[in-house]
Design an enzyme around this catalytic site. Structure first.
Site, PDB file in Angstrom:
ATOM      1  N   GLY A  51       6.289 -10.020 -56.232  1.00  0.00           N
ATOM      2  CA  GLY A  51       5.368 -10.678 -57.155  1.00  0.00           C
ATOM      3  C   GLY A  51       4.862  -9.751 -58.237  1.00  0.00           C
ATOM      4  O   GLY A  51       5.492  -8.743 -58.577  1.00  0.00           O
ATOM      5  N   ASP A  52       3.708 -10.094 -58.773  1.00  0.00           N
ATOM      6  CA  ASP A  52       3.129  -9.323 -59.880  1.00  0.00           C
ATOM      7  C   ASP A  52       2.488  -8.019 -59.432  1.00  0.00           C
ATOM      8  O   ASP A  52       2.373  -7.074 -60.216  1.00  0.00           O
ATOM      9  CB  ASP A  52       2.071 -10.172 -60.599  1.00  0.00           C
ATOM     10  CG  ASP A  52       0.933 -10.580 -59.667  1.00  0.00           C
ATOM     11  OD1 ASP A  52       1.215 -10.928 -58.494  1.00  0.00           O
ATOM     12  OD2 ASP A  52      -0.238 -10.548 -60.094  1.00  0.00           O
TER      13      ASP A  52
ATOM     14  N   THR B 231      -4.873 -11.303 -59.157  1.00  0.00           N
ATOM     15  CA  THR B 231      -4.558 -11.973 -57.894  1.00  0.00           C
ATOM     16  C   THR B 231      -4.303 -13.445 -58.173  1.00  0.00           C
ATOM     17  O   THR B 231      -4.949 -14.042 -59.031  1.00  0.00           O
ATOM     18  CB  THR B 231      -5.684 -11.815 -56.863  1.00  0.00           C
ATOM     19  OG1 THR B 231      -5.394 -12.678 -55.749  1.00  0.00           O
ATOM     20  CG2 THR B 231      -7.053 -12.183 -57.424  1.00  0.00           C
TER      21      THR B 231
ATOM     22  N   THR C  84      -4.701 -11.175 -51.787  1.00  0.00           N
ATOM     23  CA  THR C  84      -4.374  -9.834 -52.278  1.00  0.00           C
ATOM     24  C   THR C  84      -5.662  -9.032 -52.389  1.00  0.00           C
ATOM     25  O   THR C  84      -6.747  -9.602 -52.465  1.00  0.00           O
ATOM     26  CB  THR C  84      -3.705  -9.995 -53.656  1.00  0.00           C
ATOM     27  OG1 THR C  84      -2.446 -10.603 -53.480  1.00  0.00           O
ATOM     28  CG2 THR C  84      -3.541  -8.690 -54.399  1.00  0.00           C
TER      29      THR C  84
END
Ligand code: ASP
Length: 292
Positions: free
Chosen positions: A192-193, A212, A162
Protein backbone atom coordinates in the site's frame (compact mmCIF):
# COMPACT_ATOMS: atom_id res chain seq x y z
CA UNK A 1 17.20 32.44 23.53
CA UNK A 2 13.88 30.59 23.95
CA UNK A 3 13.56 27.47 21.85
CA UNK A 4 10.89 27.33 19.17
CA UNK A 5 7.76 25.26 19.83
CA UNK A 6 7.80 21.48 19.76
CA UNK A 7 4.73 19.74 18.35
CA UNK A 8 3.71 16.25 17.37
CA UNK A 9 0.83 14.09 16.29
CA UNK A 10 0.37 10.37 16.08
CA UNK A 11 -2.36 8.17 14.64
CA UNK A 12 -3.62 4.67 15.21
CA UNK A 13 -5.42 4.38 11.90
CA UNK A 14 -8.42 5.70 10.03
CA UNK A 15 -10.36 2.46 10.27
CA UNK A 16 -12.07 3.42 13.55
CA UNK A 17 -15.70 2.37 13.70
CA UNK A 18 -18.33 3.84 16.00
CA UNK A 19 -19.46 0.36 16.95
CA UNK A 20 -16.16 -0.21 18.80
CA UNK A 21 -14.76 1.14 22.03
CA UNK A 22 -11.36 2.83 21.73
CA UNK A 23 -10.89 3.85 25.35
CA UNK A 24 -7.67 1.84 25.66
CA UNK A 25 -6.21 3.18 22.43
CA UNK A 26 -7.06 6.79 23.33
CA UNK A 27 -5.39 6.43 26.72
CA UNK A 28 -2.41 4.65 25.18
CA UNK A 29 -1.92 7.32 22.50
CA UNK A 30 -2.12 10.16 25.04
CA UNK A 31 0.56 8.42 27.14
CA UNK A 32 2.81 8.09 24.10
CA UNK A 33 2.42 11.79 23.36
CA UNK A 34 3.49 12.62 26.92
CA UNK A 35 6.53 10.35 26.60
CA UNK A 36 7.41 11.92 23.24
CA UNK A 37 7.06 15.40 24.69
CA UNK A 38 9.50 14.49 27.44
CA UNK A 39 11.99 13.12 24.92
CA UNK A 40 11.74 16.31 22.88
CA UNK A 41 12.24 18.39 26.02
CA UNK A 42 15.46 16.42 26.63
CA UNK A 43 16.65 17.38 23.16
CA UNK A 44 15.91 14.22 21.17
CA UNK A 45 15.57 14.81 17.43
CA UNK A 46 12.26 14.73 15.57
CA UNK A 47 13.33 11.56 13.74
CA UNK A 48 14.33 9.69 16.90
CA UNK A 49 11.07 10.62 18.60
CA UNK A 50 9.05 9.54 15.55
CA UNK A 51 10.77 6.17 15.48
CA UNK A 52 10.51 5.57 19.24
CA UNK A 53 6.81 6.42 19.17
CA UNK A 54 6.04 4.15 16.21
CA UNK A 55 7.98 1.28 17.84
CA UNK A 56 5.68 1.63 20.88
CA UNK A 57 2.59 1.73 18.67
CA UNK A 58 3.80 -1.38 16.80
CA UNK A 59 4.62 -3.41 19.86
CA UNK A 60 1.43 -2.53 21.76
CA UNK A 61 -0.69 -4.88 19.64
CA UNK A 62 -3.54 -2.36 19.86
CA UNK A 63 -3.41 -1.29 16.20
CA UNK A 64 -3.23 -3.02 12.82
CA UNK A 65 0.52 -2.61 12.64
CA UNK A 66 3.44 -4.50 14.14
CA UNK A 67 2.15 -6.94 16.72
CA UNK A 68 -1.52 -6.09 16.06
CA UNK A 69 -1.26 -6.60 12.29
CA UNK A 70 -3.65 -8.94 10.49
CA UNK A 71 -2.56 -11.55 7.93
CA UNK A 72 -3.05 -11.38 4.17
CA UNK A 73 -5.47 -13.62 2.26
CA UNK A 74 -2.95 -16.48 2.41
CA UNK A 75 -2.62 -16.18 6.20
CA UNK A 76 0.83 -14.59 6.00
CA UNK A 77 1.86 -11.41 7.82
CA UNK A 78 3.45 -9.03 5.32
CA UNK A 79 4.13 -5.64 6.89
CA UNK A 80 5.01 -2.22 5.44
CA UNK A 81 6.74 0.78 7.03
CA UNK A 82 8.65 3.93 6.14
CA UNK A 83 10.13 7.06 7.62
CA UNK A 84 11.56 10.35 6.39
CA UNK A 85 13.79 12.94 8.00
CA UNK A 86 12.78 16.38 6.75
CA UNK A 87 16.04 17.96 7.91
CA UNK A 88 18.31 15.79 5.76
CA UNK A 89 15.84 14.57 3.12
CA UNK A 90 16.84 11.00 3.90
CA UNK A 91 14.24 8.23 3.92
CA UNK A 92 13.88 4.48 4.30
CA UNK A 93 11.18 1.86 3.96
CA UNK A 94 10.33 -1.83 3.88
CA UNK A 95 7.47 -3.47 2.00
CA UNK A 96 5.88 -6.90 2.43
CA UNK A 97 8.36 -7.68 5.20
CA UNK A 98 7.81 -11.01 6.93
CA UNK A 99 9.11 -12.22 10.26
CA UNK A 100 10.31 -9.16 12.15
CA UNK A 101 8.91 -7.53 15.26
CA UNK A 102 9.43 -3.91 14.26
CA UNK A 103 9.10 -2.94 10.59
CA UNK A 104 9.91 0.69 11.41
CA UNK A 105 13.33 -0.32 12.78
CA UNK A 106 13.95 -2.20 9.53
CA UNK A 107 12.94 0.96 7.62
CA UNK A 108 15.41 2.99 9.67
CA UNK A 109 18.18 0.50 8.91
CA UNK A 110 17.43 0.74 5.17
CA UNK A 111 17.90 4.51 5.50
CA UNK A 112 21.06 4.45 7.59
CA UNK A 113 22.83 1.28 6.38
CA UNK A 114 22.10 1.10 2.64
CA UNK A 115 22.22 3.43 -0.37
CA UNK A 116 18.54 2.53 -1.00
CA UNK A 117 15.19 3.91 0.10
CA UNK A 118 12.96 0.82 -0.13
CA UNK A 119 13.57 -2.92 0.28
CA UNK A 120 10.79 -5.45 -0.29
CA UNK A 121 9.90 -9.06 0.42
CA UNK A 122 12.63 -11.68 0.82
CA UNK A 123 15.39 -9.15 0.22
CA UNK A 124 14.04 -6.92 2.99
CA UNK A 125 13.89 -9.87 5.37
CA UNK A 126 17.42 -10.97 4.52
CA UNK A 127 18.64 -7.43 5.14
CA UNK A 128 16.74 -7.12 8.45
CA UNK A 129 18.36 -10.40 9.57
CA UNK A 130 21.79 -9.10 8.64
CA UNK A 131 21.12 -6.10 10.89
CA UNK A 132 20.32 -8.35 13.84
CA UNK A 133 16.76 -7.02 14.15
CA UNK A 134 14.41 -8.97 16.44
CA UNK A 135 12.77 -11.86 14.60
CA UNK A 136 9.39 -13.44 15.29
CA UNK A 137 9.85 -17.08 16.21
CA UNK A 138 6.17 -18.03 16.22
CA UNK A 139 3.78 -15.71 14.33
CA UNK A 140 0.68 -17.40 15.81
CA UNK A 141 1.90 -16.54 19.30
CA UNK A 142 3.35 -13.11 18.48
CA UNK A 143 0.53 -11.42 16.60
CA UNK A 144 -2.30 -10.38 18.89
CA UNK A 145 -4.84 -10.79 16.10
CA UNK A 146 -3.67 -14.27 15.11
CA UNK A 147 -6.67 -16.46 14.48
CA UNK A 148 -9.15 -13.64 15.02
CA UNK A 149 -9.34 -13.12 11.23
CA UNK A 150 -11.13 -9.99 10.09
CA UNK A 151 -11.53 -11.94 6.87
CA UNK A 152 -14.96 -10.55 6.13
CA UNK A 153 -13.25 -7.46 4.73
CA UNK A 154 -12.53 -7.84 0.99
CA UNK A 155 -9.15 -6.67 -0.35
CA UNK A 156 -9.07 -2.88 -0.52
CA UNK A 157 -11.59 -2.38 2.23
CA UNK A 158 -10.45 0.15 4.77
CA UNK A 159 -8.14 -1.41 7.32
CA UNK A 160 -8.56 -0.94 10.99
CA UNK A 161 -5.47 0.85 12.08
CA UNK A 162 -2.16 1.78 10.56
CA UNK A 163 0.07 3.77 12.93
CA UNK A 164 2.11 6.89 12.31
CA UNK A 165 3.81 9.87 13.88
CA UNK A 166 4.90 13.36 12.79
CA UNK A 167 7.17 15.53 14.92
CA UNK A 168 8.66 19.03 15.01
CA UNK A 169 11.56 19.25 17.42
CA UNK A 170 12.86 22.30 19.28
CA UNK A 171 15.43 22.99 16.57
CA UNK A 172 12.74 23.07 13.90
CA UNK A 173 13.49 19.68 12.34
CA UNK A 174 10.47 17.77 10.98
CA UNK A 175 10.10 14.00 10.59
CA UNK A 176 7.42 11.44 9.74
CA UNK A 177 7.06 7.67 10.19
CA UNK A 178 4.30 5.18 9.32
CA UNK A 179 3.86 1.41 9.87
CA UNK A 180 1.07 -0.99 8.92
CA UNK A 181 -0.20 -4.49 8.39
CA UNK A 182 -2.02 -3.10 5.35
CA UNK A 183 -5.65 -3.67 4.51
CA UNK A 184 -7.60 -6.67 5.76
CA UNK A 185 -7.44 -9.81 3.64
CA UNK A 186 -5.11 -8.18 1.11
CA UNK A 187 -3.69 -10.30 -1.70
CA UNK A 188 -0.23 -11.76 -1.09
CA UNK A 189 2.37 -9.26 -2.27
CA UNK A 190 0.03 -6.29 -2.05
CA UNK A 191 1.87 -3.13 -1.01
CA UNK A 192 0.00 0.00 0.00
CA UNK A 193 0.91 3.63 0.49
CA UNK A 194 2.60 3.23 3.87
CA UNK A 195 6.13 2.26 2.70
CA UNK A 196 6.03 4.54 -0.35
CA UNK A 197 7.80 7.83 0.30
CA UNK A 198 5.55 10.59 -0.97
CA UNK A 199 2.37 8.51 -0.79
CA UNK A 200 1.97 7.42 2.85
CA UNK A 201 4.89 9.26 4.43
CA UNK A 202 6.77 12.46 3.63
CA UNK A 203 8.80 15.16 5.39
CA UNK A 204 10.76 18.18 4.21
CA UNK A 205 11.52 21.59 5.70
CA UNK A 206 7.89 22.70 5.25
CA UNK A 207 5.79 19.81 6.48
CA UNK A 208 5.75 16.25 7.82
CA UNK A 209 2.87 13.94 6.90
CA UNK A 210 1.75 10.40 7.79
CA UNK A 211 -1.34 8.95 6.06
CA UNK A 212 -3.84 6.22 6.88
CA UNK A 213 -6.75 4.81 4.93
CA UNK A 214 -7.26 2.97 1.66
CA UNK A 215 -3.69 3.06 0.47
CA UNK A 216 -4.49 2.63 -3.21
CA UNK A 217 -6.09 6.09 -3.22
CA UNK A 218 -3.24 7.72 -1.30
CA UNK A 219 -0.81 6.24 -3.83
CA UNK A 220 -2.82 7.47 -6.79
CA UNK A 221 -2.70 11.10 -5.68
CA UNK A 222 0.69 10.98 -3.96
CA UNK A 223 -1.04 12.27 -0.86
CA UNK A 224 1.79 12.93 1.59
CA UNK A 225 4.11 14.67 -0.88
CA UNK A 226 1.21 16.53 -2.41
CA UNK A 227 0.49 18.20 0.95
CA UNK A 228 4.10 19.39 1.21
CA UNK A 229 4.25 20.49 -2.44
CA UNK A 230 1.02 22.46 -2.17
CA UNK A 231 2.60 24.33 0.73
CA UNK A 232 6.00 24.73 -0.90
CA UNK A 233 4.94 25.57 -4.47
CA UNK A 234 1.43 26.98 -4.13
CA UNK A 235 1.85 28.74 -0.78
CA UNK A 236 -1.10 26.93 0.78
CA UNK A 237 -1.40 26.69 4.56
CA UNK A 238 -1.24 23.31 6.28
CA UNK A 239 -5.02 23.30 6.73
CA UNK A 240 -5.66 24.21 3.09
CA UNK A 241 -3.22 21.66 1.70
CA UNK A 242 -4.40 18.75 3.86
CA UNK A 243 -8.07 19.52 3.21
CA UNK A 244 -7.48 19.72 -0.56
CA UNK A 245 -5.65 16.39 -0.68
CA UNK A 246 -8.30 14.60 1.34
CA UNK A 247 -11.02 16.13 -0.85
CA UNK A 248 -9.25 14.62 -3.87
CA UNK A 249 -9.15 11.23 -2.17
CA UNK A 250 -12.83 11.43 -1.28
CA UNK A 251 -13.53 12.51 -4.87
CA UNK A 252 -11.80 9.38 -6.16
CA UNK A 253 -14.02 7.32 -3.87
CA UNK A 254 -11.34 6.76 -1.22
CA UNK A 255 -11.47 6.93 2.51
CA UNK A 256 -8.94 7.82 5.22
CA UNK A 257 -7.10 10.62 6.95
CA UNK A 258 -3.70 11.97 7.78
CA UNK A 259 -1.69 13.72 10.43
CA UNK A 260 0.56 16.60 9.46
CA UNK A 261 2.49 19.49 10.92
CA UNK A 262 4.36 22.45 9.51
CA UNK A 263 7.56 24.35 10.25
CA UNK A 264 5.76 26.64 12.72
CA UNK A 265 4.44 23.70 14.70
CA UNK A 266 0.85 23.97 13.47
CA UNK A 267 -0.84 20.55 13.47
CA UNK A 268 -3.66 19.19 11.27
CA UNK A 269 -5.41 15.82 11.71
CA UNK A 270 -8.19 15.78 9.08
CA UNK A 271 -10.02 12.62 7.97
CA UNK A 272 -12.81 11.69 5.56
CA UNK A 273 -13.41 8.30 7.18
CA UNK A 274 -15.80 7.52 10.03
CA UNK A 275 -13.04 8.15 12.53
CA UNK A 276 -9.27 8.26 13.00
CA UNK A 277 -7.53 7.33 16.23
CA UNK A 278 -5.14 10.15 16.97
CA UNK A 279 -3.36 12.21 19.60
CA UNK A 280 -1.74 15.62 19.39
CA UNK A 281 0.69 17.81 21.28
CA UNK A 282 0.05 21.26 19.87
CA UNK A 283 2.51 24.14 19.80
CA UNK A 284 0.96 25.56 22.99
CA UNK A 285 1.70 22.36 24.90
CA UNK A 286 -1.89 21.08 24.93
CA UNK A 287 -2.40 17.29 24.58
CA UNK A 288 -5.60 15.89 23.01
CA UNK A 289 -6.55 12.35 22.01
CA UNK A 290 -9.66 11.09 20.18
CA UNK A 291 -11.04 8.49 17.74
CA UNK A 292 -13.93 10.42 16.14
N1 ASP B 1 -2.95 2.84 4.35
C1 ASP B 1 -2.81 1.48 4.77
C2 ASP B 1 -2.67 0.60 3.57
O1 ASP B 1 -3.37 0.82 2.59
C3 ASP B 1 -3.93 0.99 5.61
C4 ASP B 1 -4.38 1.89 6.74
O2 ASP B 1 -4.00 3.03 6.82
O3 ASP B 1 -5.15 1.45 7.61
O4 ASP B 1 -1.92 -0.34 3.60
Amino acid sequence: MPKSPIALALHGGAGARRSRDYTNEIRHMAGLVEAARDRLARGDTALDVCIATVVELEVSGLYVAGRGASPNAAGVYELDASLMDGASGRAGGVAALEGFESPILAARAVMTETPHVLLAGAGAARFARSQGLAEIADPAAWFTRAGKGEANHPPGTLAHGTVGCVVRDADGRLAAATSTGGVFNKLPGRVGDTPIIGAGTFADAHAAISCTGQGEYFMRNLAAAQVAMRMRLAGETLDQATAAVLAEIAGLGGDGGLIALDADGNVATPFVSEGMKRAVLDRDGQITSAAF
